[in-house]
Design an enzyme around this catalytic site. Structure first.
Site, PDB file in Angstrom:
ATOM      1  N   CYS A 294      -4.661  10.171   0.845  1.00 39.34           N
ATOM      2  CA  CYS A 294      -3.760  11.093   1.549  1.00 39.34           C
ATOM      3  C   CYS A 294      -3.984  12.509   1.029  1.00 39.34           C
ATOM      4  CB  CYS A 294      -2.301  10.734   1.267  1.00 39.34           C
ATOM      5  SG  CYS A 294      -1.922   9.021   1.524  1.00 39.34           S
TER       6      CYS A 294
ATOM      7  N   ASN B 126       0.858  -1.180   0.000  1.00 34.90           N
ATOM      8  CA  ASN B 126       0.000   0.000   0.000  1.00 34.90           C
ATOM      9  C   ASN B 126       0.904   1.243   0.000  1.00 34.90           C
ATOM     10  OD1 ASN B 126      -1.547   2.197   1.776  1.00 34.90           O
ATOM     11  ND2 ASN B 126      -3.114   0.862   0.927  1.00 34.90           N
TER      12      ASN B 126
HETATM   13  C1  LIG Z   1      -6.149   1.098  12.303  1.00 31.79           C
HETATM   14  C2  LIG Z   1      -6.358   1.204  10.822  1.00 31.79           C
HETATM   15  C3  LIG Z   1      -5.281   1.537   9.989  1.00 31.79           C
HETATM   16  C4  LIG Z   1      -5.457   1.637   8.599  1.00 31.79           C
HETATM   17  N1  LIG Z   1      -4.398   1.954   7.799  1.00 31.79           N
HETATM   18  C5  LIG Z   1      -4.554   2.023   6.445  1.00 31.79           C
HETATM   19  C6  LIG Z   1      -3.445   2.308   5.580  1.00 31.79           C
HETATM   20  O1  LIG Z   1      -2.294   2.441   6.023  1.00 31.79           O
HETATM   21  N2  LIG Z   1      -3.688   2.397   4.227  1.00 31.79           N
HETATM   22  C7  LIG Z   1      -4.952   2.224   3.700  1.00 31.79           C
HETATM   23  O2  LIG Z   1      -5.123   2.315   2.457  1.00 31.79           O
HETATM   24  N3  LIG Z   1      -6.012   1.922   4.484  1.00 31.79           N
HETATM   25  C8  LIG Z   1      -5.842   1.826   5.845  1.00 31.79           C
HETATM   26  N4  LIG Z   1      -6.916   1.510   6.649  1.00 31.79           N
HETATM   27  C9  LIG Z   1      -8.249   1.293   6.027  1.00 31.79           C
HETATM   28  C10 LIG Z   1      -8.565  -0.201   5.891  1.00 31.79           C
HETATM   29  O3  LIG Z   1      -7.634  -0.861   5.039  1.00 31.79           O
HETATM   30  C11 LIG Z   1      -9.995  -0.412   5.338  1.00 31.79           C
HETATM   31  O4  LIG Z   1     -10.085   0.164   4.045  1.00 31.79           O
HETATM   32  C12 LIG Z   1     -11.066   0.217   6.224  1.00 31.79           C
HETATM   33  O5  LIG Z   1     -10.750   0.087   7.589  1.00 31.79           O
HETATM   34  C13 LIG Z   1     -12.450  -0.419   5.969  1.00 31.79           C
HETATM   35  O6  LIG Z   1     -12.418  -1.813   6.217  1.00 31.79           O
HETATM   36  P1  LIG Z   1     -12.891  -2.472   7.632  1.00 31.79           P
HETATM   37  O7  LIG Z   1     -14.243  -1.911   7.940  1.00 31.79           O
HETATM   38  O8  LIG Z   1     -12.897  -3.952   7.398  1.00 31.79           O
HETATM   39  O9  LIG Z   1     -11.868  -2.051   8.649  1.00 31.79           O
HETATM   40  C14 LIG Z   1      -6.753   1.404   8.041  1.00 31.79           C
HETATM   41  C15 LIG Z   1      -7.825   1.070   8.885  1.00 31.79           C
HETATM   42  C16 LIG Z   1      -7.644   0.965  10.254  1.00 31.79           C
HETATM   43  C17 LIG Z   1      -8.824   0.595  11.137  1.00 31.79           C
END
Ligand SMILES: Cc1cc2nc3c(=O)[nH]c(=O)nc-3n(C[C@H](O)[C@H](O)[C@H](O)COP(=O)(O)O)c2cc1C
Length: 282
Positions: free
Chosen positions: A122, A93
């Site tokens: 971002c 990523n």
């Molecule tokens: C603690 C945390 C850190 C995350 N860090 C990133 C990241 O570094 N890059 C990114 O594209 N998405 C990041 N996400 C987003 C997740 O990859 C995902 O798209 C989002 O949480 C929705 O999925 P979920 O409901 O299953 O968590 C992060 C989410 C969480 C909760």
């Protein structure tokens, strides 16, 4: 087994970026999934934001981690050799604050991984902090710049915040993206009801966003490229909903914080479910 972007994946259950680091703490889980999307990697190391970084809400989490990561050089030197030993596809990523950041990171990663997931959630520093992924022209510029520098599959991870994923997704595909992943977190805040102080302002994830994520996945499914569905997945039924909405595969995020072994259970149950439906057809 499924094939996407011309490469085979052992199953359609992936790990979403950010909640599982680099997949090394629970290798037994990473080794079972189809693909791992790493934590976002930036050009320079980032310490991330001060606490509180994650706050629980009624049906999900708000995070404000601030892209804590070691930066691309340390990632390539110290972490990538270990990640490459995992028995799953690895997509890095990539997170940048300028188009130049994205270009440099992609050049440094070269072809040592299976693919790239471009995080356009971002803020673009040159455009006063508007997210790259909120403007079709800028999202296309980032995608085109990355496309020129790699032969790897390029997936653009779309933000659902204040923009239409269909317009952004189409612009990215026209600029050379091979696939789309969505959704990234939804803007959210929490306040202390007694003092009125803000507790956190960040990205909402978990079951609260699942219906919206399904809508967004279905909206971009007409674009004709593989779509990785993300948002609130906790059960096999959730996976099947995303596949019905048009996803080719799914990625699990926040639910891993409660149960890191969830992907193994879902993969097992999915096999049972698909065997049952095969037998029903006989
Ligand atoms: C603690 C945390 C850190 C995350 N860090 C990133 C990241 O570094 N890059 C990114 O594209 N998405 C990041 N996400 C987003 C997740 O990859 C995902 O798209 C989002 O949480 C929705 O999925 P979920 O409901 O299953 O968590 C992060 C989410 C969480 C909760």
């Amino acid at each position: 087994m499924i094939k996407l972007f011309g490469i085979p994946f052992k199953n359609p259950i992936f790990i979403a970026s950010g909640v599982f680091g680099f997949g090394l703490d629970f290798k037994e889980v990473s080794n079972k999934v189809g693909a791992l999307f790493t934590k976002g990697i930036t050009l320079k190391p980032r310490p991330g934001n001060p606490p509180p970084r994650i706050v629980e809400t009624a049906a999900g989490l708000i995070n404000w981690v601030g892209l804590e990561n070691p930066g691309v050089d340390i990632f390539c030197r110290d972490i990538l050799p270990k990640v490459k030993k995992l028995k799953c596809r690895v997509f890095v990523n990539v997170a940048g604050f300028s188009i130049n950041d994205f270009e440099k990171i992609v050049e440094k990663l070269a072809d040592r991984i299976d693919g790239l997931e471009i995080n356009v959630s971002c803020p673009n520093v040159k455009e006063g902090g508007v997210l790259f992924g909120q403007d079709p022209k800028i999202a296309a510029q980032v995608t085109g710049a990355v496309r020129k520098r790699t032969r790897l599959p390029v997936i653009v991870k779309l933000t659902p915040n204040f923009c239409d994923p269909l317009l952004i997704g189409k612009a990215c595909i026209d600029a050379g993206a091979d696939g789309l992943s969505l959704i990234n977190t939804v803007f959210g805040q929490a306040y202390n009801a007694h003092t009125g102080e803000r507790i956190i302002s960040g990205g909402l994830s978990g079951p609260a966003i699942k219906p919206f994520a399904l809508f967004c996945v279905n909206r971009v499914s007409v674009l004709g490229v593989p779509v990785i569905g993300i948002g609130g997945i906790e059960t096999v039924a959730d996976v099947r909903e995303f596949l019905s909405a048009g996803a080719s595969a799914v990625a699990i995020g926040s639910a891993l914080l409660r149960d890191p072994y969830l992907p193994i259970r879902i993969i097992r149950e999915l096999k049972v479910v698909s065997n049952i439906s095969k037998n029903e057809k006989l």
